[in-house]
Every structure is written in structure tokens, then in C-alpha cells.
Scaffold this active site. Structure first.
Site, PDB file in Angstrom:
ATOM      1  N   ASP A   1     -10.168   3.012   2.394  1.00  0.00           N
ATOM      2  CA  ASP A   1     -10.389   2.497   3.753  1.00  0.00           C
ATOM      3  C   ASP A   1     -11.005   3.564   4.660  1.00  0.00           C
ATOM      4  O   ASP A   1     -11.981   3.316   5.366  1.00  0.00           O
ATOM      5  CB  ASP A   1      -9.068   2.041   4.385  1.00  0.00           C
TER       6      ASP A   1
ATOM      7  N   LYS B   1       0.799  -1.234   0.000  1.00  0.00           N
ATOM      8  CA  LYS B   1       0.000   0.000   0.000  1.00  0.00           C
ATOM      9  C   LYS B   1       0.835   1.288   0.000  1.00  0.00           C
ATOM     10  O   LYS B   1       0.376   2.315  -0.476  1.00  0.00           O
ATOM     11  CB  LYS B   1      -0.911   0.039   1.230  1.00  0.00           C
TER      12      LYS B   1
END
Ligand code: ATR
Length: 292
Positions: free
Chosen positions: A110, A74
Site C-alpha cells: 500500500d 492485515k
């Protein structure tokens, strides 16, 4: 309910998740079901990726429309994109790539997913939000709820790490052992405490759940953690870990397709997959931001 299926042909757009490991990812089943339901001509696969630079080059070369990015890529993936959205840049992690005619932009869904899940239950502007943990999930949620106007307190076992995140967020810090008297409207557990097989663990003393109006856990294995069970027993409103997973996936779906995500169906699909995995006694990792 009739299960619609994907018709793969020469116009099908390819999507996938880049991660390692990805064998238990719930994203393929969730996104493929959403594509089929909404008539999007897309197919979504899981790619076990060791070299994220090569994977992004592959996405470009093949003209894939988009990808999810998960552990451990990420942060590093940001180096290989053409642009990174402001929220993702602040968080310092990208979990979604959108390919617009060869221009790759990174997002972090997220935090957006958490905000949407929370926002359905309570306004975040001006709310006192306590975040337990200071890892990647806490960062994503912390920046996103701060952007919505919440006042955040970070609580973490390791003080140094917790204080660092609190400083970046402009938030307060409290040590795990110093929570007496802490008032907050929203409590979010981002640690893995309570995740299978340690299902009887609570991330802090039980009496601290009292006075919280809304309790969210990002652990989804089990779906109803001990924290959520206790919170419900004393009348708190709760949000389970599948909510954040599904809502972040909904943002990805909308970024890729420009259509509203079929969130209820996506949730049902994920819960069914988790139940089936539990029946087969498969170990899923079980934290919503990690398992794209
Ligand atoms: P993620 O990226 O999934 O958020 P992480 O970066 O490993 O995962 O962060 C996990 C968080 O859970 C950390 O805040 C960790 O606390 P430390 O900073 O003290 O390590 C917290 N955590 C994990 N296990 C814990 C436990 N048994 N008790 C309290 N906190 C715990």
C-alpha cells in the site's frame, strides 16, 4: 483490443486475496487480466477467510505462490509468516504474501503504491506532505513517504490517535480545526470523507485546498471525489484513488512474477470494473487500500 484469457493447466500457479468481506474485491479481475496479458500462468481467486491462521496453512499446503491480505487480517497474518519485510514491519501490517519454495514473506505494497503514484508527479525527498487521517492507510502512506525523505504533518479529527501516529513517524500533528496557515506541497486524504453516498463532503474547509501543489485522494468511489474536483478547478495536480490501488497491485504482481506489471492495462481494467459496478448499482467500499 483482443481479450487474452488464462489457460489453466497442471502448471498454473494459484494466487488469491484473503479477506472478509471480499465479494467486491477488484483484485481478482485486475490480477487475472495482468496474468493473461503478460503470459504468466497464474490464476487469482477471492477467498472469504474467517481464520487467517488456517488460510496461511492452506496456502503453504497447496503451494500457492502468493496472496493479497486485506481487512480484517492485515495485522494478525504477520504471526503466521516466516519473515516480514522491514517496511511492512514498521507499518505493522502485511497486505502481500510471497511463497518462495515454502518460505513465506510478508510485504506491505500500500505504502509503496502510494509512493510510486506520488513520485510520478513530484519528488518526495524534502517535500512537505500533509496526511489527513490516522488509520491503517495513513500509517502505510506515512511510513512510506517518510522513508522517501518527505516531511510529514498528520491531521486528524481525533487528536489522540493523530498525535500517536505523528509521534511514531517523527512528524508534526495539527488538529482538523487548526489548519489555517498550514503550507504543504502535497495533501493526501486517507479518510473516507467524500466516499459514496456522501459525495458532496469535503474532508476540511474548501479554502485550504488552495496553496497545495498536488492533491491525492485514496477514495475511488467516486473516482473524482469532491476534493479532487475542487483541487483541479483551482489548478492543482491530482491523483485519484485508483492510482494507489493499481500501483500497490503492480508491486504485488512484480513480487510474485518478477516481471514488470502492465500498469496501464490494470488501471483500465479496474476503472471498467468500477464503472460496470456503478451501472449495476453495486456498493463497492471504495477506499484503495482496503479493497484488495
Ligand atoms: P483505514 O484503515 O481505512 O485508514 P480507519 O482506521 O477507520 O480506516 O481510519 C479512518 C480515518 O478517517 C481516521 O483517521 C478517522 O478519524 P478518527 O481517528 O477521528 O476516527 C478518519 N475519519 C473517518 N471519518 C471521518 C470524518 N467524517 N471526518 C474526519 N475524519 C474522519
Amino acid at each position: 483490443m483482443i481479450n487474452k484469457s488464462i489457460q489453466i493447466d497442471s502448471s498454473t500457479q494459484l494466487y488469491g486475496v484473503f479477506g472478509n468481506p471480499v465479494a467486491h474485491s477488484l483484485s481478482p479481475v485486475m490480477h487475472n487480466r495482468a496474468f493473461a496479458e503478460t503470459g504468466v500462468n497464474g490464476a487469482y481467486l477471492a477467498f472469504e477467510v474467517t481464520d487467517i491462521q488456517a488460510a496461511v496453512a492452506g496456502l503453504r499446503a497447496l503451494g500457492m505462490r502468493g496472496a493479497s491480505v486485506t481487512i480484517p487480517h492485515k495485522v494478525r497474518v504477520m504471526d503466521y509468516l516466516d519473515s516480514v519485510d522491514e517496511t511492512a514491519a514498521r507499518i505493522g501490517a502485511v497486505n502481500t504474501i510471497v511463497n518462495d519454495n515454502g518460505f513465506l514473506k510478508g510485504y506491505n505494497s500500500d505504502g509503496l503504491g502510494a509512493v510510486r503514484a506520488l513520485g510520478e508527479k513530484t519528488p518526495l525527498n524534502g517535500a512537505d506532505v500533509t496526511i489527513l487521517g490516522a488509520g491503517g492507510a495513513a500509517r502505510a502512506i506515512g511510513f512510506a513517504v517518510t522513508a522517501e525523505g518527505a516531511r510529514v504533518t498528520v491531521v486528524n479529527r481525533t487528536e489522540e490517535r493523530g498525535k500517536r501516529l505523528a509521534r511514531e513517524l517523527g512528524a508534526d500533528f495539527r488538529p482538523l480545526t487548526g489548519l489555517q496557515g498550514l503550507e504543504c506541497e502535497v495533501l493526501i486524504n486517507t479518510t473516507s470523507v467524500g466516499m459514496a453516498p456522501m459525495i458532496d463532503a469535503l474532508p476540511f474547509d474548501e479554502e485550504l485546498i488552495e496553496r497545495r501543489a498536488l492533491v491525492m485522494d485514496i477514495v475511488y468511489n467516486p473516482l473524482k471525489t469532491k476534493l479532487l474536483q475542487r483541487a483541479e478547478a483551482i489548478g492543482c495536480s491530482t491523483i485519484d484513488g485508483v492510482a494507489m490501488f493499481v500501483y500497490q497491485g503492480g508491486f504485488q504482481f512484480e513480487l510474485w512474477t518478477g516481471r514488470p506489471a502492465p500498469l496501464a492495462l490494470m488501471r483500465r481494467t479496474v476503472v471498467d470494473a468500477l464503472t460496470a459496478a456503478a451501472v449495476r448499482n453495486h456498493a463497492t467500499r471504495g477506499k484503495s487500500h482496503a479493497d484488495h
